[in-house]
Design a protein around this motif. Structure first.
Motif, mmCIF file in Angstrom:
data_model
loop_
_atom_site.group_PDB
_atom_site.id
_atom_site.type_symbol
_atom_site.label_atom_id
_atom_site.label_comp_id
_atom_site.label_asym_id
_atom_site.label_seq_id
_atom_site.Cartn_x
_atom_site.Cartn_y
_atom_site.Cartn_z
ATOM 1 N N PRO A 1 9.992 2.676 16.917
ATOM 2 C CA PRO A 1 8.602 2.388 17.290
ATOM 3 C C PRO A 1 7.886 1.662 16.157
ATOM 4 O O PRO A 1 8.304 1.718 14.992
ATOM 5 N N ALA A 2 6.785 0.998 16.491
ATOM 6 C CA ALA A 2 6.024 0.272 15.478
ATOM 7 C C ALA A 2 5.517 1.224 14.401
ATOM 8 O O ALA A 2 5.103 2.348 14.691
ATOM 9 N N VAL A 3 5.573 0.768 13.153
ATOM 10 C CA VAL A 3 4.992 1.512 12.039
ATOM 11 C C VAL A 3 3.615 0.928 11.769
ATOM 12 O O VAL A 3 3.476 -0.262 11.492
ATOM 13 N N HIS A 4 2.599 1.765 11.858
ATOM 14 C CA HIS A 4 1.228 1.322 11.668
ATOM 15 C C HIS A 4 0.807 1.568 10.224
ATOM 16 O O HIS A 4 1.198 2.573 9.612
ATOM 17 N N THR B 1 5.581 -2.658 3.456
ATOM 18 C CA THR B 1 6.479 -1.537 3.754
ATOM 19 C C THR B 1 6.704 -1.407 5.252
ATOM 20 O O THR B 1 7.832 -1.184 5.706
ATOM 21 N N ALA B 2 5.639 -1.566 6.032
ATOM 22 C CA ALA B 2 5.768 -1.486 7.487
ATOM 23 C C ALA B 2 6.719 -2.562 8.010
ATOM 24 O O ALA B 2 7.556 -2.305 8.886
ATOM 25 N N GLN B 3 6.618 -3.767 7.447
ATOM 26 C CA GLN B 3 7.498 -4.846 7.880
ATOM 27 C C GLN B 3 8.946 -4.584 7.468
ATOM 28 O O GLN B 3 9.880 -4.878 8.222
ATOM 29 N N GLY C 1 3.176 3.749 1.115
ATOM 30 C CA GLY C 1 3.481 2.367 0.789
ATOM 31 C C GLY C 1 4.646 2.179 -0.151
ATOM 32 O O GLY C 1 5.208 1.078 -0.231
ATOM 33 N N SER C 2 5.038 3.228 -0.865
ATOM 34 C CA SER C 2 6.105 3.085 -1.848
ATOM 35 C C SER C 2 6.723 4.437 -2.149
ATOM 36 O O SER C 2 6.231 5.471 -1.706
#
Length: 276
Positions: free
Chosen positions: A57-60, A45-47, A14-15
């Motif tokens: 690709p999408a970050v989950h 963070t994903a956004q 997350g950081s």
């Protein structure tokens, strides 16, 4: 896009260093699942990664506390599902709740640091390695610290627990090589993150780090992400059991001197172990 088709789990994503690693992997085409204790931070963070790399690709994101074995097992399962398997892991979750002389360490804080750095890394390895073995191999990268190789006076449990992580890397590499699972570690030096702002803003401390580091700059999260990407990728398939310092050469000299920060708190006698 070297990581295209790979599914990677990043704890502590997350950081800081974890977020930097996740960003680099996503930019290289990996399906990344970031894990941490704070759901809002993870989602943010994903956004941010999605905005910076719209073609990735999408970050989950999967909230989990690595000190809870059931939660980390569920996070590994989620990453495996998101990526259609699991090919690599970066165990970045870690930290410390202790600072000060060994004669004055808060024992409960020591135990929590052991739980986070040692047990949290072990739980992540235990459950992720099962999936890596099932998939025919893969790469596990543990984030250690220069505090494991060079003494950092008054750092309490941190360097001790990171030394344990280093030995876990060696042990797991020896055991899992037969299943084509590689296990390596990275020892960052001083890396520019929010956690070290107080060091960078303190002239005495930042100057001491400069004096003890051959290369004249502060490390960046990209320095760690570059090595992590290499160790996770297909160009490092003959490398295992290594713990590599990424510290500007600081391991050649010494750990930092925190006297200027801690002497006002503990006193000069306290720093040498005197307890009233």
């Amino acid at each position: 896009m070297e990581m295209t088709g790979k599914s990677i789990l990043v704890t502590g994503g997350g950081s800081g260093i974890g977020a930097g690693v996740a960003t680099a992997l996503a930019a290289q085409g990996a399906t990344v699942t970031i894990v941490g204790r704070t759901a809002d931070r993870l989602e943010g963070t994903a956004q941010q990664i999605a905005t910076a790399h719209p073609d990735a690709p999408a970050v989950h994101s999967h909230p989990a506390d690595v000190t809870d074995e059931e939660q980390i097992a569920a996070a590994v399962a989620a990453a495996t599902e998101h990526g259609g398997g699991l090919h690599g892991v970066v165990a970045c979750a870690g930290g410390s709740e202790t600072i000060g002389p060994v004669t004055q360490i808060d024992s409960a804080a020591w135990q929590r640091t052991v739980e986070l750095n040692v047990n949290g890394t072990m739980y992540t390895l235990k459950h992720a390695a099962r999936e890596l073995v099932r998939g025919g191999g893969g790469s596990f990268v543990a984030i250690s610290s220069i505090a494991a190789s060079n003494t950092h006076r008054w750092f309490g449990a941190y360097g001790v627990t990171k030394s344990a992580v280093d030995h876990l890397v060696a042990l797991a590499a020896d055991e899992l090589g037969a299943s084509r699972v590689r296990v390596n570690g990275i020892r960052p030096g001083l890396i520019r993150t929010d956690l070290v702002t107080m060091i960078l803003d303190d002239p005495a401390l930042s100057g001491d780090y400069r004096d003890s580091t051959p290369l004249p700059r502060v490390g960046e999260v990209e320095d760690i992400a570059d090595l992590a990407s290499f160790l996770l990728g297909d160009r490092s398939t003959w490398i295992t059991g290594q713990v590599i310092n990424v510290d500007g050469g600081q391991m050649l000299r010494r750990g930092p001197d925190f006297t200027s920060m801690l002497e006002p708190v503990f006193g000069s006698d306290g720093l040498r172990g005197v307890v009233e």
